[in-house]
Design an enzyme around this catalytic site. Structure first.
Site, PDB file in Angstrom:
ATOM      1  N   CYS A 190       0.801  -1.225   0.000  1.00  0.00           N
ATOM      2  CA  CYS A 190       0.000   0.000   0.000  1.00  0.00           C
ATOM      3  C   CYS A 190       0.828   1.267   0.000  1.00  0.00           C
ATOM      4  O   CYS A 190       0.519   2.205  -0.726  1.00  0.00           O
ATOM      5  CB  CYS A 190      -0.903   0.021   1.224  1.00  0.00           C
ATOM      6  SG  CYS A 190      -2.024  -1.347   1.260  1.00  0.00           S
TER       7      CYS A 190
HETATM    8  N1  LIG Z   1      -1.973  -7.013   1.030  1.00  0.00           N
HETATM    9  C1  LIG Z   1      -2.591  -5.932   1.429  1.00  0.00           C
HETATM   10  O1  LIG Z   1      -2.612  -5.637   2.596  1.00  0.00           O
HETATM   11  C2  LIG Z   1      -3.303  -5.023   0.466  1.00  0.00           C
HETATM   12  C3  LIG Z   1      -3.974  -3.934   0.999  1.00  0.00           C
HETATM   13  C4  LIG Z   1      -4.627  -3.064   0.153  1.00  0.00           C
HETATM   14  C5  LIG Z   1      -4.615  -3.295  -1.222  1.00  0.00           C
HETATM   15  N2  LIG Z   1      -3.980  -4.359  -1.744  1.00  0.00           N
HETATM   16  C6  LIG Z   1      -4.058  -4.533  -3.183  1.00  0.00           C
HETATM   17  O2  LIG Z   1      -4.666  -5.754  -3.538  1.00  0.00           O
HETATM   18  C7  LIG Z   1      -4.060  -6.295  -4.709  1.00  0.00           C
HETATM   19  C8  LIG Z   1      -3.593  -7.705  -4.437  1.00  0.00           C
HETATM   20  O3  LIG Z   1      -2.649  -7.663  -3.403  1.00  0.00           O
HETATM   21  P1  LIG Z   1      -2.250  -8.939  -2.551  1.00  0.00           P
HETATM   22  O4  LIG Z   1      -1.538  -8.418  -1.374  1.00  0.00           O
HETATM   23  O5  LIG Z   1      -3.408  -9.853  -2.354  1.00  0.00           O
HETATM   24  O6  LIG Z   1      -1.228  -9.659  -3.545  1.00  0.00           O
HETATM   25  P2  LIG Z   1      -0.639 -11.144  -3.443  1.00  0.00           P
HETATM   26  O7  LIG Z   1       0.619 -11.144  -4.216  1.00  0.00           O
HETATM   27  O8  LIG Z   1      -0.653 -11.613  -2.034  1.00  0.00           O
HETATM   28  O9  LIG Z   1      -1.738 -12.033  -4.195  1.00  0.00           O
HETATM   29  C9  LIG Z   1      -2.025 -11.913  -5.550  1.00  0.00           C
HETATM   30  C10 LIG Z   1      -2.154 -13.332  -6.112  1.00  0.00           C
HETATM   31  O10 LIG Z   1      -2.606 -13.226  -7.459  1.00  0.00           O
HETATM   32  C11 LIG Z   1      -2.003 -14.264  -8.214  1.00  0.00           C
HETATM   33  N3  LIG Z   1      -2.111 -13.925  -9.615  1.00  0.00           N
HETATM   34  C12 LIG Z   1      -1.369 -13.049 -10.349  1.00  0.00           C
HETATM   35  N4  LIG Z   1      -1.820 -12.965 -11.615  1.00  0.00           N
HETATM   36  C13 LIG Z   1      -2.893 -13.806 -11.698  1.00  0.00           C
HETATM   37  C14 LIG Z   1      -3.788 -14.144 -12.736  1.00  0.00           C
HETATM   38  N5  LIG Z   1      -3.692 -13.583 -13.939  1.00  0.00           N
HETATM   39  N6  LIG Z   1      -4.733 -15.064 -12.473  1.00  0.00           N
HETATM   40  C15 LIG Z   1      -4.862 -15.623 -11.246  1.00  0.00           C
HETATM   41  N7  LIG Z   1      -4.040 -15.318 -10.209  1.00  0.00           N
HETATM   42  C16 LIG Z   1      -3.072 -14.413 -10.428  1.00  0.00           C
HETATM   43  C17 LIG Z   1      -0.602 -14.330  -7.658  1.00  0.00           C
HETATM   44  O11 LIG Z   1       0.012 -15.558  -7.934  1.00  0.00           O
HETATM   45  C18 LIG Z   1      -0.857 -14.118  -6.149  1.00  0.00           C
HETATM   46  O12 LIG Z   1      -1.055 -15.334  -5.476  1.00  0.00           O
HETATM   47  C19 LIG Z   1      -2.955  -5.323  -5.092  1.00  0.00           C
HETATM   48  O13 LIG Z   1      -3.435  -4.441  -6.062  1.00  0.00           O
HETATM   49  C20 LIG Z   1      -2.709  -4.570  -3.813  1.00  0.00           C
HETATM   50  O14 LIG Z   1      -2.280  -3.257  -4.064  1.00  0.00           O
HETATM   51  C21 LIG Z   1      -3.313  -5.236  -0.910  1.00  0.00           C
END
Ligand SMILES: NC(=O)c1ccc[n+]([C@@H]2O[C@H](COP(=O)([O-])OP(=O)(O)OC[C@H]3O[C@@H](n4cnc5c(N)ncnc54)[C@H](O)[C@@H]3O)[C@@H](O)[C@H]2O)c1
Length: 423
Positions: A270
């Site tokens: 973030c």
């Molecule tokens: N982690 C947090 O605390 C948080 C907080 C706010 C916002 N976000 C946002 O949420 C989004 C996801 O973040 P996250 O932390 O869950 O990421 P992450 O890396 O933990 O998880 C994303 C998952 O998506 C998978 N992936 C990638 N491309 C794919 C596809 N085409 N098809 C299927 N699966 C696919 C990856 O292998 C991974 O397991 C980002 O945009 C991030 O900015 C995350």
């Protein structure tokens, strides 16, 4: 435990694209709400672990995963064909920076996968953090091209930023208000209808751009305020003033002030990354720089160097050099009580110290031992380790660290979180 919400919508087939920190808790909640859920994920090792009910996200205990699998309504899958026939698809894939620029390739590939299975009447929702305009200008055309259907006329489309706060037991997915949007009134109704069965409160805004901007505002607000106290901490340190005491005193004001605390820098997704999506968009669309974001990046990015400078000065006072000193780092994760070391400032501190010739050891009970950085040795924070170090740096204030033990056995502690002195 099943937490059926009063406004629960009818059972549908839900696909959650990406089973990470955001997607996995959402998939669990959707199963809990009674839906049939496919957790579509491209990382094979993750799917294997999910199928074996092994968790890799702290907020989702293995017992919850096992219970979801046992319902027969949760299917983690590597196979795009498992997405067929979905009613609602939610995209929760990463949105990183590549060479400082937004990398939307994960959203693009998720869109291509979903487009192949998109049916009239289905709903697609983007949750990944991104710049304003992504849903309408990037996602909609890809879905339309791949499906031959028209957004709005044939299928519903919207954006709903996620607000997962890993490790926060108070504010969870279900009780944190969720901002929702759609590209038109019917899409908003479809998006809101889905989430009203998943979370307690939905907050509708007029369109995806407002929802996309709301998320970036939330993250940029934190980023800028953390940079403010970090810069203050550096000046206060050099002026011989206790910045923590000043922050505590200011925080007694019951209105118009919000408490932020200094630290070794910012990590995770973030703060170090998302505000740059906004500054990129402003520069690209308006040709102007978003000065607050750039300043905050500059200050927060330099905090690990400040930590190293403070350590160097402390060793110097004892006629010691960083080169050859044994330094024990407590914490590798960017956030307390999580195992997430993405963009973690602790990693930068470790690299800088290695570069200066220190013998660096790291204790972190949460970050997997496969996350070894360079020649950093992974150890446990035992009395012997603490006593053997020339200096100890507390970088992540995990509750698992015994601060009294640190105080008793360490020769010198650089406490970047004010936990050793406070507890
Ligand atoms: N982690 C947090 O605390 C948080 C907080 C706010 C916002 N976000 C946002 O949420 C989004 C996801 O973040 P996250 O932390 O869950 O990421 P992450 O890396 O933990 O998880 C994303 C998952 O998506 C998978 N992936 C990638 N491309 C794919 C596809 N085409 N098809 C299927 N699966 C696919 C990856 O292998 C991974 O397991 C980002 O945009 C991030 O900015 C995350």
């Amino acid at each position: 435990m099943r937490r059926e919400l009063s406004k629960s919508s009818k059972v549908v087939k839900v696909v959650v694209v990406g089973q990470g920190y955001v997607g996995l808790p959402l998939a669990m909640r959707a199963v809990d709400a009674g839906h049939d859920v496919v957790g579509y994920e491209v990382a094979e090792y993750r799917v294997k672990r999910l199928l074996a009910a092994e968790t890799y996200v702290e907020d989702v205990p293995a017992s919850e995963l096992a219970a979801a699998l046992a319902t027969g309504r949760y299917l983690p899958s590597l196979d795009p064909a498992a997405c067929a026939g979905f009613d609602v698809a939610v995209i929760t894939v990463p949105t990183p920076l590549r060479e400082g620029l937004p990398d939307l390739s994960y959203i693009e590939s998720a869109a291509v996968t979903l487009a192949a299975h998109l049916r009239p009447g289905a709903t697609v929702i983007l949750e990944s953090t991104t710049y304003p305009g992504t849903t309408e200008e990037l996602l909609a055309p890809l879905l339309e091209e791949g499906s031959g259907l028209a957004a709005g006329a044939d299928f519903f489309l919207g954006y709903s930023p996620e607000r997962i706060d890993p490790g926060n037991p108070t504010w969870r997915l279900d009780n944190t208000p969720k901002v929702v949007s759609g590209i038109d009134a019917a899409s908003l109704a479809a998006v809101e209808g889905f989430y009203s069965g998943i979370v307690e409160t939905t907050v509708a805004v007029s369109g995806p751009k407002e929802a996309e901007l709301a998320k970036l505002l939330e993250n940029t607000f934190r980023h800028v305020n953390i940079a403010l106290v970090n810069e203050l901490a550096m000046f206060a340190g050099d002026l011989g003033i206790n910045v923590w005491e000043a922050i505590d005193a200011a925080a007694t004001k019951p209105f118009g002030f919000m408490r932020f605390t200094p630290g070794p820098g910012v990590g995770g997704h973030c703060l170090p990354i998302d505000p740059s999506y906004l500054s990129w968009r402003v520069r690209r669309a308006l040709g102007q720089s978003f000065r607050f974001v750039e300043l905050a990046n500059d200050i927060n990015d330099h905090m690990p160097d400040y930590v190293v400078r403070r350590l160097t000065e402390a060793l110097n006072r004892r006629r010691q050099a960083v080169n050859g000193s044994r330094v024990l780092l407590l914490g590798l994760a960017y956030k307390a009580n999580t195992g997430d070391d993405r963009e973690s400032p602790a990693v930068v501190v470790a690299e800088r110290l290695l570069g200066l010739g220190a013998e660096v050891r790291v204790a972190d009970p949460y970050v997997g031992s496969d996350h070894v950085h360079g020649s950093v040795e992974r150890v446990e924070a035992t009395p012997e380790e603490l006593a053997a170090a020339d200096a100890v740096i507390l970088l992540t204030d995990h509750d698992a660290f015994d601060m009294a033990m640190v105080r008793t056995h360490a020769r010198y502690v650089l406490d970047t979180r004010r936990r050793v002195s406070r507890t």
